[in-house]
Design a protein around this motif. Structure first.
Motif, mmCIF file in Angstrom:
data_model
loop_
_atom_site.group_PDB
_atom_site.id
_atom_site.type_symbol
_atom_site.label_atom_id
_atom_site.label_comp_id
_atom_site.label_asym_id
_atom_site.label_seq_id
_atom_site.Cartn_x
_atom_site.Cartn_y
_atom_site.Cartn_z
ATOM 1 N N LEU A 115 2.685 7.066 7.102
ATOM 2 C CA LEU A 115 3.831 6.202 6.821
ATOM 3 C C LEU A 115 3.875 4.954 7.694
ATOM 4 O O LEU A 115 4.270 3.875 7.238
ATOM 5 C CB LEU A 115 5.135 6.999 6.974
ATOM 6 C CG LEU A 115 5.282 8.191 6.016
ATOM 7 C CD1 LEU A 115 6.585 8.909 6.276
ATOM 8 C CD2 LEU A 115 5.209 7.738 4.568
ATOM 9 N N GLN A 124 2.287 1.699 6.276
ATOM 10 C CA GLN A 124 2.766 1.054 5.056
ATOM 11 C C GLN A 124 3.201 -0.388 5.342
ATOM 12 O O GLN A 124 3.914 -0.655 6.304
ATOM 13 C CB GLN A 124 3.934 1.837 4.457
ATOM 14 C CG GLN A 124 3.514 3.134 3.821
ATOM 15 C CD GLN A 124 4.595 3.727 2.931
ATOM 16 O OE1 GLN A 124 5.616 3.089 2.649
ATOM 17 N NE2 GLN A 124 4.387 4.956 2.483
ATOM 18 N N TRP A 146 6.451 -0.849 8.373
ATOM 19 C CA TRP A 146 7.242 0.381 8.357
ATOM 20 C C TRP A 146 8.372 0.328 9.380
ATOM 21 O O TRP A 146 9.427 0.923 9.183
ATOM 22 C CB TRP A 146 6.327 1.569 8.614
ATOM 23 C CG TRP A 146 7.006 2.908 8.489
ATOM 24 C CD1 TRP A 146 7.192 3.832 9.468
ATOM 25 C CD2 TRP A 146 7.595 3.461 7.307
ATOM 26 N NE1 TRP A 146 7.850 4.929 8.976
ATOM 27 C CE2 TRP A 146 8.116 4.722 7.640
ATOM 28 C CE3 TRP A 146 7.734 3.002 5.989
ATOM 29 C CZ2 TRP A 146 8.754 5.538 6.712
ATOM 30 C CZ3 TRP A 146 8.372 3.817 5.060
ATOM 31 C CH2 TRP A 146 8.880 5.065 5.427
ATOM 32 N N ASN A 165 0.828 -1.205 0.000
ATOM 33 C CA ASN A 165 0.000 0.000 0.000
ATOM 34 C C ASN A 165 0.859 1.251 0.000
ATOM 35 O O ASN A 165 1.985 1.254 0.495
ATOM 36 C CB ASN A 165 -0.966 0.009 1.192
ATOM 37 C CG ASN A 165 -0.242 0.035 2.522
ATOM 38 O OD1 ASN A 165 0.880 -0.456 2.637
ATOM 39 N ND2 ASN A 165 -0.873 0.586 3.546
ATOM 40 N N THR A 166 0.322 2.300 -0.599
ATOM 41 C CA THR A 166 0.982 3.604 -0.615
ATOM 42 C C THR A 166 0.094 4.572 0.157
ATOM 43 O O THR A 166 -1.034 4.847 -0.239
ATOM 44 C CB THR A 166 1.166 4.114 -2.055
ATOM 45 O OG1 THR A 166 1.894 3.145 -2.801
ATOM 46 C CG2 THR A 166 1.926 5.428 -2.063
ATOM 47 N N THR A 167 0.595 5.038 1.277
ATOM 48 C CA THR A 167 -0.157 5.961 2.114
ATOM 49 C C THR A 167 0.831 6.856 2.841
ATOM 50 O O THR A 167 1.935 6.428 3.189
ATOM 51 C CB THR A 167 -1.032 5.221 3.144
ATOM 52 O OG1 THR A 167 -1.564 6.171 4.070
ATOM 53 C CG2 THR A 167 -0.243 4.184 3.923
ATOM 54 N N ARG A 171 4.212 -4.392 3.235
ATOM 55 C CA ARG A 171 4.569 -5.097 2.000
ATOM 56 C C ARG A 171 4.557 -6.601 2.257
ATOM 57 O O ARG A 171 5.113 -7.078 3.257
ATOM 58 C CB ARG A 171 5.942 -4.666 1.506
ATOM 59 C CG ARG A 171 5.983 -3.203 1.093
ATOM 60 C CD ARG A 171 6.878 -2.979 -0.085
ATOM 61 N NE ARG A 171 6.629 -1.653 -0.650
ATOM 62 C CZ ARG A 171 6.887 -1.310 -1.900
ATOM 63 N NH1 ARG A 171 7.398 -2.199 -2.725
ATOM 64 N NH2 ARG A 171 6.634 -0.100 -2.335
#
Length: 417
Positions: free
Chosen positions: A287, A290, A308, A282-284, A292
């Motif tokens: 921070l 986030q 993160w 996700n891109t937000t 992956r």
């Protein structure tokens, strides 16, 4: 309040002046272009609506089919797909990154490509290039980096020179003299507004420096040496799928991504080849939210995941300041950056007007420093430190010092003749 050293104050005023002469014309340009670029999304949204928005009609085709449909429309195979959040949203498939990024949009109802968007073809990209490299490529990037480096000096010396003495007291932080002529008026407007946004300016500069060539490359090197950047597998580097049977369909990965309920814009990293992996991220600009995840494209087994907290401290700081610089933390941040851009342009113009009002004819009007004054070890150490952190600043100081040395030497020789 503290008692200032008058000789040091004059010496710092001289360097503040030099920094201003070097940077002010560029600062005005950078402030204006930076302010304009903050309107990028608002400006581009209506221009791109015919590509990104579709009419809902009938049944949508599978994501796997859309993927195959997008491939011929890109020079390189797509590496990511953005998971749509609305029924009338075209599906975006993207190849490349940064300036090489290209996206095609697929209408899932008609089974056709609605259009292609490349950031480098937009009007706002021209503004960005003017802001970041003065439309001069790598050479322009270095000029902007030099100006940004001198801005640190401009701000730091400006704070010391402006700081009111004991007699002025607290009132000195707010005093603007309207009845003592235009030179004094514009000087006061420059100093008062400049002082009150100085911390914000330093934060904004910190957010812009990672994009520079020399400092940016050095910063990345430090991240690598100290292992304070992204984890090695953050972008699935080094991860491979075990080729076994048929690959999982993209539709299954979309279903999994939606079930994760991640914050912000969710994307799926697509396998590059038969050994590649699927990724969900996700891109937000919250921070801390986030995440992956990387999966084997055949078994669906999760190979690794990152939060993160797995990102190194220098990279986290870098990403925070870069997002702040772009006004991406919400409305408050966007309004704050617009305010900074407007005030920066204003105080730069005010300084220029004040200077032109006091400038002697056919002379630069450089502030005089007592010939017997010598900067202390602390001040010189700080300049050396700045020169190391910002190499282009350090190189420019050496050039200025050499010019000053030969100028004084020439004066002495002429006096002896």
């Amino acid at each position: 309040m503290f008692k200032k050293d008058n000789k040091l104050n004059q010496w710092l005023w001289k360097w503040h002046f030099i920094a201003g002469v070097i940077s002010l014309p560029f600062v005005i340009l950078l402030a204006i272009t930076g302010g304009i670029y903050l309107f990028k999304d608002t400006y581009e949204a209506p221009k791109q609506a015919h590509i990104k928005v579709v009419t809902v009609e009938g049944e949508a085709m599978s994501y796997q089919e859309q993927w195959q449909l997008a491939k011929p429309s890109l020079h390189k195979a797509p590496n990511t797909m953005e998971v749509p959040t609305e029924a009338n949203q075209a599906t975006a498939f993207t190849s490349g990154m940064f300036s090489h990024k290209n996206s095609v949009y697929v209408n899932p109802y008609k089974g056709e490509v609605t259009g292609r968007i490349s950031p480098k073809d937009s009007d706002m990209n021209t503004v960005r290039k003017l802001h970041g490299e003065l439309l001069l490529g790598k050479f322009g990037t270095k000029i902007v980096e030099l100006i940004a480096s001198w801005l640190f000096v401009l701000i730091i010396t400006g704070i010391y020179v402006f700081w009111p003495g004991k007699k002025e007291g607290i009132k000195g932080f707010f005093r603007v003299r309207f009845k003592q002529g235009k030179r004094i008026l514009f000087r006061d407007l420059h100093t008062v507004f400049g002082f009150w946004i100085s911390v914000l300016l330093l934060m904004t500069l910190a957010g812009g420096m990672p994009w520079t060539d020399v400092f940016g490359s050095s910063f990345k090197w430090v991240q690598g040496v100290t292992n304070t950047g992204f984890p090695k597998t953050w972008d699935a580097r080094g991860l491979k799928s075990n080729v076994d049977g048929n690959a999982i369909s993209l539709d299954e990965m979309v279903k999994l991504a939606k079930a994760m309920d991640l914050k912000g814009e969710v994307s799926i990293g697509l396998p590059k080849d038969e050994n590649g992996v699927y990724s969900i991220f996700n891109t937000t600009f919250d921070l801390g939210a986030q995440k992956r995840f990387h999966f084997d494209q055949y078994s669906g087994k999760q190979l690794v995941n990152h939060n993160w907290e797995d990102v190194g401290i220098l990279m986290r700081g870098r990403m925070w300041f870069m997002a702040f610089h772009q006004g991406q933390f919400g409305t408050w941040n966007w309004v704050l950056m617009i305010t900074v851009a407007v005030l920066l342009a204003f105080i730069a113009i005010a300084a220029l007007i004040s200077y032109l009002k006091r400038k002697p004819d056919k002379k630069w009007g450089t502030p005089k420093v007592p010939s017997q004054f010598k900067a202390g070890y602390g001040v010189m150490g700080f300049i050396v430190l700045l020169g190391i952190v910002f190499p282009l600043f350090g190189a420019s100081v050496l050039v200025i010092a050499l010019v000053e040395f030969f100028r004084k030497r020439t004066k002495k020789e002429q006096a002896l003749i």
